[in-house]
Write a protein that holds these residues in place. Structure first.
Motif, PDB file in Angstrom:
ATOM      1  N   ASP A 141      65.334  23.414  50.904  1.00 24.23           N
ATOM      2  CA  ASP A 141      65.709  22.585  51.913  1.00 24.23           C
ATOM      3  C   ASP A 141      65.231  22.645  53.132  1.00 24.23           C
ATOM      4  N   ILE A 142      64.356  23.760  53.894  1.00 24.01           N
ATOM      5  CA  ILE A 142      63.642  23.231  54.976  1.00 24.01           C
ATOM      6  C   ILE A 142      62.814  22.154  55.796  1.00 24.01           C
ATOM      7  N   THR A 143      64.552  22.180  56.611  1.00 25.72           N
ATOM      8  CA  THR A 143      63.818  20.178  57.782  1.00 25.72           C
ATOM      9  C   THR A 143      63.165  21.052  59.158  1.00 25.72           C
ATOM     10  N   PRO A 144      62.214  19.616  59.489  1.00 24.86           N
ATOM     11  CA  PRO A 144      61.258  20.040  60.634  1.00 24.86           C
ATOM     12  C   PRO A 144      62.092  20.420  61.778  1.00 24.86           C
ATOM     13  N   GLY A 145      62.132  20.696  63.116  1.00 22.80           N
ATOM     14  CA  GLY A 145      62.411  21.053  64.069  1.00 22.80           C
ATOM     15  C   GLY A 145      63.669  22.340  64.353  1.00 22.80           C
ATOM     16  N   SER A 146      63.768  23.396  63.891  1.00 26.16           N
ATOM     17  CA  SER A 146      64.369  24.098  63.945  1.00 26.16           C
ATOM     18  C   SER A 146      64.321  25.536  63.275  1.00 26.16           C
ATOM     19  N   SER A 147      64.688  26.599  63.174  1.00 28.16           N
ATOM     20  CA  SER A 147      64.380  28.030  62.763  1.00 28.16           C
ATOM     21  C   SER A 147      64.952  27.947  61.571  1.00 28.16           C
ATOM     22  N   PHE A 148      63.772  28.945  60.565  1.00 29.81           N
ATOM     23  CA  PHE A 148      64.333  28.774  59.533  1.00 29.81           C
ATOM     24  C   PHE A 148      63.758  30.690  58.689  1.00 29.81           C
ATOM     25  N   GLY A 149      64.758  31.663  57.460  1.00 31.86           N
ATOM     26  CA  GLY A 149      63.819  32.258  57.055  1.00 31.86           C
ATOM     27  C   GLY A 149      63.622  32.280  56.262  1.00 31.86           C
ATOM     28  N   PHE A 150      62.991  32.561  55.303  1.00 30.07           N
ATOM     29  CA  PHE A 150      62.865  32.652  54.638  1.00 30.07           C
ATOM     30  C   PHE A 150      61.825  33.060  53.218  1.00 30.07           C
ATOM     31  N   VAL A 151      61.561  33.560  51.835  1.00 38.58           N
ATOM     32  CA  VAL A 151      60.597  34.269  51.065  1.00 38.58           C
ATOM     33  C   VAL A 151      59.866  33.622  50.472  1.00 38.58           C
ATOM     34  N   ALA A 152      58.837  33.420  50.552  1.00 45.88           N
ATOM     35  CA  ALA A 152      57.590  33.396  50.434  1.00 45.88           C
ATOM     36  C   ALA A 152      56.344  33.905  49.652  1.00 45.88           C
ATOM     37  N   LEU A 191      40.397  30.976  58.092  1.00 53.60           N
ATOM     38  CA  LEU A 191      40.914  30.617  59.248  1.00 53.60           C
ATOM     39  C   LEU A 191      39.622  29.556  60.296  1.00 53.60           C
ATOM     40  N   THR A 192      40.397  29.012  61.504  1.00 49.49           N
ATOM     41  CA  THR A 192      39.318  27.574  61.762  1.00 49.49           C
ATOM     42  C   THR A 192      39.076  28.257  63.335  1.00 49.49           C
ATOM     43  N   VAL A 193      38.349  27.805  63.685  1.00 47.59           N
ATOM     44  CA  VAL A 193      37.889  28.378  65.550  1.00 47.59           C
ATOM     45  C   VAL A 193      37.581  26.887  66.282  1.00 47.59           C
ATOM     46  N   LYS A 194      38.267  26.153  66.892  1.00 49.18           N
ATOM     47  CA  LYS A 194      38.179  25.339  67.685  1.00 49.18           C
ATOM     48  C   LYS A 194      38.047  25.278  69.335  1.00 49.18           C
ATOM     49  N   GLY A 195      36.942  25.708  69.931  1.00 54.33           N
ATOM     50  CA  GLY A 195      36.176  26.171  70.797  1.00 54.33           C
ATOM     51  C   GLY A 195      36.659  27.461  71.612  1.00 54.33           C
ATOM     52  N   LYS A 196      38.090  27.369  71.872  1.00 52.74           N
ATOM     53  CA  LYS A 196      39.306  28.555  72.245  1.00 52.74           C
ATOM     54  C   LYS A 196      40.307  28.912  71.175  1.00 52.74           C
ATOM     55  N   PHE A 197      40.732  28.192  69.948  1.00 49.94           N
ATOM     56  CA  PHE A 197      41.478  28.414  69.980  1.00 49.94           C
ATOM     57  C   PHE A 197      41.302  28.674  68.349  1.00 49.94           C
ATOM     58  N   LYS A 198      41.136  30.000  67.766  1.00 51.00           N
ATOM     59  CA  LYS A 198      41.526  30.481  66.662  1.00 51.00           C
ATOM     60  C   LYS A 198      42.753  29.771  65.832  1.00 51.00           C
ATOM     61  N   LEU A 199      42.384  29.336  64.734  1.00 48.33           N
ATOM     62  CA  LEU A 199      43.769  29.372  63.449  1.00 48.33           C
ATOM     63  C   LEU A 199      43.656  29.781  62.766  1.00 48.33           C
ATOM     64  N   VAL A 200      45.471  30.677  62.227  1.00 44.37           N
ATOM     65  CA  VAL A 200      45.005  31.226  61.066  1.00 44.37           C
ATOM     66  C   VAL A 200      46.233  30.240  59.984  1.00 44.37           C
ATOM     67  N   ARG A 201      45.551  29.565  58.585  1.00 47.12           N
ATOM     68  CA  ARG A 201      46.667  29.231  58.576  1.00 47.12           C
ATOM     69  C   ARG A 201      46.749  29.069  56.967  1.00 47.12           C
ATOM     70  N   ALA A 202      47.925  29.439  56.743  1.00 45.61           N
ATOM     71  CA  ALA A 202      47.576  29.618  55.393  1.00 45.61           C
ATOM     72  C   ALA A 202      49.290  28.394  54.538  1.00 45.61           C
ATOM     73  N   LYS A 203      49.271  28.591  52.743  1.00 49.45           N
ATOM     74  CA  LYS A 203      50.417  27.633  52.325  1.00 49.45           C
ATOM     75  C   LYS A 203      51.036  29.115  51.601  1.00 49.45           C
ATOM     76  N   LEU A 204      52.262  28.325  52.073  1.00 50.58           N
ATOM     77  CA  LEU A 204      53.646  29.117  50.916  1.00 50.58           C
ATOM     78  C   LEU A 204      54.111  28.491  50.330  1.00 50.58           C
ATOM     79  N   THR A 205      54.581  29.221  49.927  1.00 48.84           N
ATOM     80  CA  THR A 205      55.078  28.285  48.314  1.00 48.84           C
ATOM     81  C   THR A 205      56.212  29.090  47.771  1.00 48.84           C
ATOM     82  N   ASP A 206      57.227  28.913  47.483  1.00 47.09           N
ATOM     83  CA  ASP A 206      58.826  29.981  46.681  1.00 47.09           C
ATOM     84  C   ASP A 206      58.946  29.400  45.440  1.00 47.09           C
ATOM     85  N   GLY A 207      58.627  28.325  45.170  1.00 49.70           N
ATOM     86  CA  GLY A 207      58.443  27.755  43.867  1.00 49.70           C
ATOM     87  C   GLY A 207      59.787  26.484  43.803  1.00 49.70           C
ATOM     88  N   THR A 208      60.377  26.694  45.151  1.00 54.01           N
ATOM     89  CA  THR A 208      60.568  25.096  45.249  1.00 54.01           C
ATOM     90  C   THR A 208      60.424  23.935  45.775  1.00 54.01           C
TER      91      THR A 208
END
Ligand code: ADP
Ligand code: MG
Length: 684
Positions: free
Chosen positions: A51-62, A70-87
């Motif tokens: 039920d989560i849509t872009p452009g707003s704030s949400f709380g969820f458990v996943a 971890l991706t390093v692009k120049g000065k930027f360090k990005l940590v990404r994680a795929k989250l799932t809750d079954g839905t």
């Protein structure tokens, strides 16, 4: 733990955080409890990812579908994680927190809260807050409405939330109920402990509402009680200033006009105060140009003609000098010696003025705050008039009293306020209102234009100055880059000098020495200068009737009252006057202000509108009125509560003015605590 304990007794408050909190006025555990949120975030709802849509704030458990990357692009360090809750699934992205890569365990439940967006058609949540999800433990940061505090650098919401929760857990029991039970019952208020707990971590919307109502009431009630007490104590003070001669016709004769009925009515109120055995403490409010000075002079004359001295205090040197010039001209005719005392004077001049004041040869004494400084000794001071000051402080009065004087106090202001607020903002003063202008005033035509009109505007100024009129051009200054602004004003003046080569153009600003300012003001007054470019130093009180055009550059930088004050500098003579507000701002609020300025010239109406336009969190410049900052009340939005406050306070005060009954003991103590502290904070 005690409420008076230092905040460092709380866990997680080391020396650094302690200092930061001190800077925000938080010293004790009680201060911490009374550090109220500025906003809230509703995190009580958990949303399935589907039920989560872009452009707003949400709380969820996943859970994490995989280890974070971890991706390093120049000065930027990005940590990404795929989250799932079954839905459904979405990606969490954190910037420059590389350590997060190793902070999660795959397969464990986490709670997240953050703002969502869409990147390349994929749903993501940006730098979400997170913690391990425990369905059996109530968390501080999720599953509830959480507080958002005013922050300062180096403090985070999370830290504050934790510290305040700790303070609540250990010290809430100490919070005292200081309202008499009668009041709590009458208005159906929540008790104070409940209110303090629920203002931070409200159990529900309704709990928040009840908490806030109670706390707003408390804050305003304490203030109102204090003001009533002050007013009462002043009221009861006898002055011993005896008046034999009550004939003021000589001063009315030299004024050169008849007082309006509004002026006469106010003057009568002042007279009654002067003739009563008690000290006067009165505020005269009247729109710009309503003729407050004439009323003040008539009142002054009443005392002076009985041998006393009167002091008139103005907020700036420029205004003091101007008052001196016009008043001494009048009073000379009556054989009354008028002296000027201000900071920019030569020592010799100052000494001679002080001598005259001490000996009592000077009867009318005009100046700035210098007038009530320690080294000034009065022979027989019977009244202090403050012009365009919002207040004559309690402390200033105390200072004079310590010299054995209890003069009458007359405060004049052109910033009128709605009646309900009057009792709180000026709770210790009696109020008189000059409610209409002298006859024959012409409406000032007001226009709002953008900078593309400059050429036409200059042509218009050219025309009017050619007919012998004078013009103000205001360039605003804001504090953050005062230097640049000043430069801009000076450069703009040079530009205008070449545009208006046949006229004298001069620049006036706050950084000038007093005598330079004076020279320019006199030059303008005598029409040796036709076009005066100025920062806002002329905002209050200046009176040059031949000036008929007021141009305000960057008008969006001014509030409504300031604009109204500025406009009040023109339209003071018989010639048609104009006010031109120049602004390129697209901001809807400033557009609204311009619209209001063009549609009305009634100061009361403008000040009401001004209040309405101020957003939440803008506590209506309480400082400028000499009141303590409000921690929670909003003087405009909380007018319904303010009305209850006033009813309750007046009742309590009438029943027990000194608060000596047992049920008022705590109330009395609380009032002392708060106001002593505030006065210390203001360095009084
Ligand atoms: P403010 O209330 O803004 O301080 P002032 O006292 O400076 O207003 O008065 C504004 C102008 O109106 C002055 O030039 C003053 O001489 C003039 N004035 C004041 N009262 C009257 C009156 N009753 N009739 C005509 N002119 C007046
Ligand atoms: Mg005035």
């Amino acid at each position: 733990m005690l409420l008076t304990d230092d905040i460092s007794t709380l866990k997680n408050i080391g020396e650094q955080r302690r200092e930061k909190l001190n800077k925000m006025g938080v010293y004790t555990v009680l201060d911490m409890l009374e550090y109220f949120p500025r906003d809230y975030e509703d995190r009580s709802v958990l949303t399935p990812i589907a039920d989560i849509t872009p452009g707003s704030s949400f709380g969820f458990v996943a859970r994490l579908a995989d280890k974070p990357t971890l991706t390093v692009k120049g000065k930027f360090k990005l940590v990404r994680a795929k989250l799932t809750d079954g839905t459904g699934q979405l990606e969490a992205v954190w910037f420059n927190q590389p350590y997060l890569k190793n902070s999660f365990q795959v397969g464990k439940d986490y709670w997240f809260f953050g703002k969502t967006s869409e990147k390349y058609g994929l749903l993501q949540v940006d730098s979400p807050e997170w913690e391990v999800y425990d369905p059996y433990k109530k968390s501080l940061s999720n599953g509830r409405i959480i507080p958002v505090y005013p922050l300062t650098q180096g403090l985070t919401q999370k830290v504050l939330r934790g510290v305040i929760k700790q303070a609540l857990d250990t010290a809430l029991d100490e919070v005292e109920e200081f309202l008499p039970a009668e009041i709590t019952k009458k208005y159906g208020f929540a008790d104070r402990k409940y209110a303090v707990a629920n203002i931070h971590f409200p159990e529900s919307d309704n709990a928040f509402f009840k908490a806030r109502t109670r706390l707003v009431f408390d804050e305003l009630f304490l203030l109102q009680m204090r003001l009533l007490q002050l007013k009462g104590s002043i009221k009861k003070k006898q002055h011993g200033i005896s008046i034999k001669n009550t004939d003021i016709s000589p001063v009315l004769d030299v004024l050169g006009f008849e007082l309006t009925s509004a002026q006469a009515k106010v003057l009568d109120e002042i007279k009654a105060d002067i003739l009563s055995p008690y000290v006067m403490n009165r505020l005269v409010q009247g729109d710009v140009g309503s003729g407050k000075t004439a009323v003040a002079l008539a009142a002054a004359y009443m005392l002076i003609s009985n041998g006393y001295q009167v002091a008139l205090m103005a907020p700036t040197d420029v205004l003091a000098s101007q008052h001196f010039e016009s008043i001494s001209r009048l009073f000379d005719k009556l054989g009354i010696k008028t002296v000027l005392l201000k900071s920019g004077m030569k020592k010799r001049e100052k000494d001679s003025a002080c001598e005259d004041i001490k000996l009592g040869t000077a009867k009318m004494i005009i100046g700035t705050h210098a007038l009530i400084q320690d080294n000034v000794e009065y022979k027989d001071l019977a009244m202090v008039i403050t012009d365009e000051q919002h207040r004559f402080g309690v402390e200033q009065r105390r200072k004079l009293e310590s010299k054995g004087k209890t003069p009458h106090v007359l405060v004049m202001t052109a910033t009128p306020i709605p009646r309900t607020l009057g009792l709180i903002l000026y709770g210790d003063l009696d109020i008189s209102t000059i409610d209409h202008l002298p006859p024959g005033r012409q409406k000032i035509d007001t226009f709002a234009v953008n900078t593309s009109y400059h050429a036409r505007l200059y042509a218009f100024i050219q025309k009017l100055c050619g007919e012998g009129r004078q013009c103000y051009i205001i360039c605003p200054m804001i504090e953050e880059n005062e230097k640049n602004d000043l430069k801009a004003a000076v450069e703009y003046t040079d530009e205008l000098k070449s545009v208006f080569s046949q006229f004298e153009v001069a620049c006036l600003h706050g950084k000038m020495k007093a005598d330079e300012k004076q020279a320019i003001m006199s030059g303008f007054y005598d029409n040796k200068i036709q076009i005066l470019v100025s920062t806002t130093v002329i905002e209050v009180g200046v009176n040059v009737p031949n000036a008929t055009i007021m141009v305000v550059e960057n008008a969006e930088r001014f509030g409504l009252s300031a604009l109204h004050q500025l406009r009040g500098r023109v339209g003071r003579g018989s010639e048609k006057s104009y006010c031109i507000l120049v602004s390129d701002s697209k901001n809807s609020l400033s557009k609204e202000r311009m619209k209001i300025m063009c549609s009305t010239d009634n100061g009361f109406e403008i000040s009401e509108k001004d209040l309405q336009l101020r957003g939440p969190g803008d506590f209506f410049g309480t400082r400028q009125h000499g009141l303590p900052d409000m921690k929670i009340a909003n003087l405009y939005k909380d007018i319904p509560i303010l009305k209850q406050v006033q009813q309750a306070a007046v009742e309590s005060y009438q029943k027990d003015p000194m608060l000596i009954l047992p049920e008022n003991r705590r109330l009395k103590q609380k009032i002392l605590d708060i106001f002593d502290k505030n006065e210390k904070k203001l360095g009084l």
